[in-house]
Design a protein around this motif. Structure first.
Motif, PDB file in Angstrom:
ATOM      1  N   ALA A 219       0.834  -1.208   0.000  1.00 35.69           N
ATOM      2  CA  ALA A 219       0.000   0.000   0.000  1.00 35.69           C
ATOM      3  C   ALA A 219       0.867   1.255   0.000  1.00 35.69           C
ATOM      4  N   GLY A 220       1.992   1.217   0.727  1.00 38.60           N
ATOM      5  CA  GLY A 220       2.895   2.356   0.737  1.00 38.60           C
ATOM      6  C   GLY A 220       3.497   2.612  -0.629  1.00 38.60           C
ATOM      7  N   SER A 221       3.907   1.550  -1.315  1.00 38.15           N
ATOM      8  CA  SER A 221       4.456   1.704  -2.668  1.00 38.15           C
ATOM      9  C   SER A 221       3.412   2.264  -3.634  1.00 38.15           C
ATOM     10  N   ALA A 222       2.165   1.800  -3.495  1.00 41.83           N
ATOM     11  CA  ALA A 222       1.100   2.284  -4.378  1.00 41.83           C
ATOM     12  C   ALA A 222       0.877   3.779  -4.203  1.00 41.83           C
ATOM     13  N   ILE A 223       0.901   4.254  -2.956  1.00 45.33           N
ATOM     14  CA  ILE A 223       0.700   5.689  -2.705  1.00 45.33           C
ATOM     15  C   ILE A 223       1.931   6.485  -3.110  1.00 45.33           C
ATOM     16  N   LEU A 224       3.106   5.957  -2.822  1.00 45.47           N
ATOM     17  CA  LEU A 224       4.337   6.650  -3.188  1.00 45.47           C
ATOM     18  C   LEU A 224       4.420   6.853  -4.702  1.00 45.47           C
ATOM     19  N   ALA A 225       4.171   5.798  -5.453  1.00 44.60           N
ATOM     20  CA  ALA A 225       4.253   5.892  -6.914  1.00 44.60           C
ATOM     21  C   ALA A 225       3.035   6.574  -7.508  1.00 44.60           C
ATOM     22  N   GLY A 226       1.849   6.198  -7.013  1.00 46.52           N
ATOM     23  CA  GLY A 226       0.616   6.665  -7.638  1.00 46.52           C
ATOM     24  C   GLY A 226       0.272   8.102  -7.332  1.00 46.52           C
ATOM     25  N   VAL A 227       0.642   8.577  -6.148  1.00 48.44           N
ATOM     26  CA  VAL A 227       0.251   9.925  -5.726  1.00 48.44           C
ATOM     27  C   VAL A 227       1.456  10.829  -5.494  1.00 48.44           C
ATOM     28  N   MET A 228       2.398  10.370  -4.676  1.00 52.07           N
ATOM     29  CA  MET A 228       3.448  11.281  -4.213  1.00 52.07           C
ATOM     30  C   MET A 228       4.436  11.672  -5.312  1.00 52.07           C
ATOM     31  N   LEU A 229       4.715  10.784  -6.258  1.00 52.19           N
ATOM     32  CA  LEU A 229       5.587  11.180  -7.358  1.00 52.19           C
ATOM     33  C   LEU A 229       4.963  12.291  -8.187  1.00 52.19           C
ATOM     34  N   LYS A 230       3.635  12.328  -8.224  1.00 54.20           N
ATOM     35  CA  LYS A 230       2.948  13.345  -9.020  1.00 54.20           C
ATOM     36  C   LYS A 230       3.121  14.740  -8.436  1.00 54.20           C
TER      37      LYS A 230
END
Length: 493
Positions: free
Chosen positions: A234-245
């Motif tokens: 879940a952390g990877s999904a948020i890091l890549a999906g949201v935070m990189l943006k």
């Protein structure tokens, strides 16, 4: 309504300590789903018109003219929706979480408020506060719920991205000092760009490095693979999906409209940096045997497309329609990458949950025992490589058409070279499918059972939305295009 959207997750997080332990996951899911419903309602009411809506502007630090200024437009709405969708998916996916469930839910709800606040912020200082808080939140996610060398990965992530935020702050101070009167208000700074000449170039350098580390762009990407590899799914999904943006969003929201002169002057730099990310990310991903590191490097590749398109949009002598198309493609790619890569990281989490490994060489023939998992992996892989009918194609087609069609030799050559990234990405995902999903059985294959209901409920909406955008992208594109036209006009003035 926007303030409710931003702070509802935080309010629920503060109330979670009083909620019975068994009810914590459902309270978390309920908060995320309600927030998503509010974002959808906000988008429906806003429609496809331009301009800022749901605006709140309250004095915060009057001495420096900083305020709590938030609002939404065609750039922030899709990213608010993406944020709400991904956090809801992660909440559902985490239903089987057993380790520190209450703290896990509280931290993710805190992160949701931080991410929503950043995409709605219309004040540089407020943007910076949310930007920094996101680093703190993800640091604890990796440190407390990660695996492998999580302590080192969390520390590397924090130090690298925090350094980037300090450089970004220097850029914001430069914008503040250049404005007359001094202000951190994004609307005013966009209306009247504060700097030109040498100071604008130095400020763009600071802003570009700060946001580039977050994106991340080559060569500031080295924190990303270990952070993703050792973070929970879940952390990877948020890091890549949201935070990189947050990085690429900042380029469109801050760097391009507030420093148009410098952006035009240094557009070739962004074009080259974007191309480097596209090719380097794809080639290094192709060499990986760790499937989670492979997906992490594809993020470098996909974010490179965004930077490439934004660089092409800085060529003021190029065709305005093509430049607008490039910006629209860049924002569409932010949404597409969030959905698809978020799903890929959750699928990696399923694999690790069953077998405790990401090593491609130890899997094979997964489709026999886990056909639904195999089908979802195939759809996500094809979406990531840009297959027509899925969101990646819509985004990348616009990026290439806008970049190559901008009418300059530099953008045409760079765009043509970047097409090679798609070829390599196709090769690496087909390699994954052949080795792990369709190949002969591996030593860990018997451990891989099919997806469970919470995992399926989290994954299907993400891939379904990618399909919807791929087949019927009009609602998304009609929302983004007025913003793209405005940004291109601001850069060209």
């Amino acid at each position: 309504m926007l303030n409710l959207v931003i702070f509802l997750p935080l309010a629920v997080a503060l109330a979670l300590p009083a909620v019975p332990r068994r009810a914590v996951p459902w309270a978390w899911i309920g908060a995320c789903v309600l927030d998503l419903a509010l974002v959808i309602g906000m988008w429906a009411a806003h429609g496809t018109g331009g301009g800022v809506a749901y605006e709140t502007n309250v004095r915060w630090i009057p001495s420096v003219r900083a305020g709590y200024h938030v609002g939404v437009d065609g750039l922030s709405l899709p990213l608010l929706a993406l944020t709400a969708v991904l956090f809801a998916a992660c909440a559902v996916y985490s239903l089987r979480q057993t380790h520190r469930v209450r703290a896990f839910a509280i931290l993710f709800l805190f992160l949701e408020t931080v991410c929503l606040g950043l995409f709605a912020a219309l004040d540089l200082l407020l943007f910076f506060v949310f930007f920094d808080l996101s680093i703190v939140g993800m640091y604890f996610v990796i440190l407390l719920w990660g695996h492998g060398d999580r302590t080192r990965s969390a520390l590397q992530f924090f130090l690298y991205t925090f350094l980037g935020s300090l450089v970004l702050l220097l850029g914001f101070i430069g914008l503040y000092l250049g404005a007359d009167p001094h202000t951190f208000d994004m609307v005013e700074l966009t209306r009247t760009p504060p700097l030109s000449g040498g100071p604008a170039g130095l400020t763009l350098l600071a802003v570009g490095i700060g946001l580039g580390i977050k994106t991340p762009v080559v060569p500031f990407h080295t924190w990303l693979p270990p952070a993703h590899t050792d973070a929970p799914a879940a952390g990877s999904a948020i890091l890549a999906g949201v935070m990189l943006k947050m990085g690429t969003y900042g380029l469109v929201r801050i760097a391009m409209p507030m420093l148009p002169d410098a952006w035009r002057r240094y557009a070739p730099v962004f074009l080259i940096v974007g191309l480097a990310g596209v090719l380097y990310g794809a080639l290094v991903a192709l060499a990986q045997d760790d499937v989670k590191r492979l997906v992490a490097y594809t993020s470098v590749n996909h974010m490179g497309y965004i930077v490439l398109a934004l660089g092409a949009a800085g060529y003021a002598t190029g065709d305005a329609d093509a430049r607008r198309l490039a910006v629209t493609g860049a924002v569409t790619q932010m949404v597409s990458h969030g959905l698809v890569t978020g799903a890929l990281f959750l699928l990696c989490g399923v694999l690790y949950d069953r077998a405790g490994s990401y090593d491609l060489g130890r899997f094979g023939g997964i489709a026999r025992g886990a056909p639904v998992f195999a089908a979802l992996t195939a759809v996500a892989a094809f979406a990531s490589l840009g297959l027509p009918g899925l969101s990646g194609f819509v985004a990348e087609f616009q990026i290439f058409a806008g970049t190559i069609g901008s009418g300059t030799a530099a953008t045409a050559v760079t765009g043509a070279l970047a097409v090679l990234g798609i070829l390599v990405t196709a090769a690496l995902f087909l390699r994954v499918l052949h080795r792990a999903v369709l190949g002969p059985p591996g030593e860990l294959t018997p451990l891989v059972t099919d997806v469970r209901r919470p995992e399926l409920a989290a994954l299907v909406p993400l891939l379904a939305l990618s399909l919807v955008i791929g087949v019927a992208p009009r609602v998304l594109l009609d929302t983004i295009e007025p913003l793209s036209a405005a940004v291109v006009a601001l850069v060209g003035r």
